[in-house]
Design an enzyme around this catalytic site. Structure first.
Site, PDB file in Angstrom:
ATOM      1  N   TYR A   1      58.247 -16.028 -22.055  1.00 25.77           N
ATOM      2  CA  TYR A   1      57.231 -15.916 -21.001  1.00 25.77           C
ATOM      3  C   TYR A   1      57.187 -17.161 -20.123  1.00 25.77           C
ATOM      4  O   TYR A   1      56.187 -17.434 -19.478  1.00 25.77           O
ATOM      5  CB  TYR A   1      55.849 -15.652 -21.634  1.00 25.77           C
TER       6      TYR A   1
ATOM      7  N   LYS B   1      63.529 -13.607 -35.658  1.00 25.69           N
ATOM      8  CA  LYS B   1      64.843 -12.963 -35.551  1.00 25.69           C
ATOM      9  C   LYS B   1      65.907 -14.060 -35.660  1.00 25.69           C
ATOM     10  O   LYS B   1      66.843 -14.147 -34.852  1.00 25.69           O
ATOM     11  CB  LYS B   1      64.926 -12.203 -34.211  1.00 25.69           C
TER      12      LYS B   1
ATOM     13  N   ASP C   1      62.419  -6.646 -36.781  1.00 20.42           N
ATOM     14  CA  ASP C   1      62.647  -5.192 -36.837  1.00 20.42           C
ATOM     15  C   ASP C   1      62.191  -4.641 -38.189  1.00 20.42           C
ATOM     16  O   ASP C   1      61.521  -3.591 -38.256  1.00 20.42           O
ATOM     17  CB  ASP C   1      64.115  -4.825 -36.541  1.00 20.42           C
TER      18      ASP C   1
ATOM     19  N   ASP D   1      53.688  -9.979 -28.748  1.00 17.11           N
ATOM     20  CA  ASP D   1      53.187  -9.005 -27.781  1.00 17.11           C
ATOM     21  C   ASP D   1      53.442  -7.587 -28.307  1.00 17.11           C
ATOM     22  O   ASP D   1      52.553  -6.725 -28.326  1.00 17.11           O
ATOM     23  CB  ASP D   1      53.935  -9.233 -26.454  1.00 17.11           C
TER      24      ASP D   1
ATOM     25  N   ASP E   1      50.703  -4.776 -30.399  1.00 20.42           N
ATOM     26  CA  ASP E   1      50.406  -3.419 -29.910  1.00 20.42           C
ATOM     27  C   ASP E   1      50.679  -2.399 -31.009  1.00 20.42           C
ATOM     28  O   ASP E   1      49.949  -1.417 -31.159  1.00 20.42           O
ATOM     29  CB  ASP E   1      51.246  -3.082 -28.669  1.00 20.42           C
TER      30      ASP E   1
END
Ligand code: NAI
Length: 345
Positions: free
Chosen positions: A127, A175, A208, A232, A236
C-alpha cells in the site's frame, strides 16, 4: 462528570457513511456519555468542492482530539485521487489496523464460536502507492516495502493485545515461502518479538493455508497478525464468517491517535435509501468506547446489539436470508431497536 464527556472527530464519509455514523452516534449517546462531535468532511464529495478529498482541517482535528469515528469514503478505481484511508493512516502513523470478528448468536449463515482479532500492518507493504508502468499497456510494477520497524511494532501490538485481553495465542500469517525476503523479514521479526511473550503461544501460517483453515475451523484461532494486503483480504474473510460486512467493526491504532471505522466501504449501491446495516459502525463505536476507557458503556452497546440479533424479531436487509421470521427494518429503525434494548435492559 468531566471524565464522561468526550470530544471526538466525526467523519461521516461518502455513500452510506453519513447514515451509519449517525445511527452509531445516537447509540453511543444513549449510553449516557456526553459527546461533542467535531464534524469533518472527507471523501469524494469534498474532493469535488475543495480539490482534495482529505483537507488539512480533517487531520488537524484528529490530531487535536486524538480520536475519530469515521464512515467509509469512496476511492475511485484506476484514476483520480489516492485513497483517503491510506492518507489518514500514513499521515497519522496509524500502524495497526484491528478488526475483530465475533459470532453474534442467532445470526444465520455465520460460524458459531468465532472470536478472532485480525491485526493488520497498516502503513507499508503493497500500500505504498509506488507503482509504475514498465512498458505502457504491457507490463507494470508495484513496490512492496517491509521494514523491521513497522513489522516489529505491529507484531508487538498483537502480542500486547493478546496479553491484555487474556488471549491464548498469536498466529503470524505470511507467505515467506515465496516472498522470501519481504515476508521472510516479517516472520523473522515476529519470531524475535514472540520471545518477549513466553506466556502467549506463537503460531505460523502461510496465508493460503490460513484462509482454508479459517473457513474450516475458525474457532481454533485467536489473534492473527499479518502484512497489509494479506490483512485486508483475511479480515474480509473473517467478517464473512460472522455475518458479513454489515457487522464488521474496525480500528486504526497509532501511538497517541486512534481512528475507528467499520470494515465496509461506502456501498454506493444502497446509499441514501436508509437500508444499510448500522451494526458495523455501532460496534466500531463500542471499540472506540473501550479505547476511551469506557468499558461498561462499550459492553452495554455490544450486549444491546447481541440481544437484538438473538431476539430475531428485526433484521436489516443484508442479513434477511436465513431469518424468515424477522421483519426487515432500515438503518434508523435498527438503531432505534438497539437504543430501546440498551435503555430497557
Ligand atoms: P462495500 O463494502 O462498499 O460494498 C460491498 C457490498 O457490501 C455491497 O453490496 C454493499 O451494498 C454491501 N454492504 C457494505 N456495507 C454494508 C452495510 N453496512 N449494510 C449492508 N450492506 C453493506 O465495498 P465496495 O463496493 O468494494 O466499495 C465501495 C467504495 O467504498 C469504493 O470506492 C471503495 O474504495 C470504498 N471503500 C472504502 C472503505 C473505507 O473507507 N474504509 C473500505 C472499503 C471500501
Amino acid at each position: 462528570m468531566a471524565h464522561n464527556a468526550y470530544t471526538v472527530t466525526l467523519i461521516p464519509g461518502d455513500g452510506i457513511g453519513p447514515e451509519v455514523t449517525e445511527a452509531a452516534c445516537r447509540v453511543l449517546e444513549a449510553t449516557g456519555l456526553s459527546f461533542t462531535w467535531d464534524v469533518q468532511n472527507a471523501g469524494a464529495a469534498v474532493a469535488e468542492r475543495e480539490g482534495t478529498p482529505l483537507p488539512d482541517a480533517v487531520l488537524d482535528s484528529i490530531r487535536a482530539h486524538g480520536v475519530a469515528l469515521k464512515g467509509p469514503v469512496t476511492t475511485p478505481i484506476g484514476s483520480g485521487f489516492r485513497s483517503v484511508n491510506v492518507g489518514i493512516r500514513k499521515a497519522l502513523d496509524l500502524y495497526a489496523n484491528v478488526r475483530p470478528a465475533l459470532t453474534l448468536p442467532g445470526l444465520p449463515r455465520s460460524h458459531p464460536n468465532v472470536d478472532l482479532i485480525v491485526v493488520r500492518e497498516n502503513t507499508e507493504g503493497l500500500y505504498t502507492g509506488i507503482e509504475h508502468e514498465v512498458i505502457p499497456d504491457v507490463a507494470a510494477e508495484a513496490t512492496r516495502i517491509i521494514t523491521r520497524r513497522a513489522s516489529e511494532r505491529v507484531v508487538r501490538y498483537a502480542f500486547e493485545y493478546a496479553r491484555r485481553n487474556g488471549r491464548r495465542g498469536v498466529t503470524v500469517v505470511h507467505k515467506a515461502n515465496i516472498l522470501k525476503i519481504t515476508d521472510g523479514l516479517f516472520l523473522k521479526v515476529a519470531r524475535e518479538v514472540a520471545q518477549d511473550y513466553p506466556d502467549i503461544a506463537l503460531r505460523e501460517m502461510i496465508v493460503d493455508a490460513m484462509c482454508m483453515q479459517l473457513v474450516v475451523q475458525p474457532e481454533a484461532y485467536d489473534v492473527l497478525v499479518t502484512t497489509n494486503l494479506f490483512g485486508d483480504i483475511v479480515s474480509d474473510l473473517c467478517a464473512g464468517l460472522v455475518g458479513g460486512l454489515g457487522v464488521a467493526p474496525g480500528a486504526n491504532i497509532g501511538e497517541h491517535i486512534a481512528v475507528f471505522e467499520p470494515v465496509h466501504g461506502s456501498a454506493p449501491d444502497i446509499a441514501g435509501k436508509d437500508i444499510a446495516n448500522p451494526i458495523a459502525a455501532t460496534l466500531t463505536g463500542a471499540l472506540m468506547l473501550r479505547h476511551l476507557g469506557e468499558r461498561e458503556a462499550a459492553a452495554q452497546v455490544e450486549s444491546a446489539i447481541a440481544s437484538v440479533i438473538a431476539a430475531g424479531r428485526v433484521i436489516t436487509a443484508d442479513l434477511k436470508s436465513g431469518l424468515p421470521g424477522a421483519r426487515v427494518v432500515g438503518t434508523r429503525a435498527m438503531a432505534d431497536e438497539i437504543i430501546h434494548n440498551l435503555l430497557t435492559n
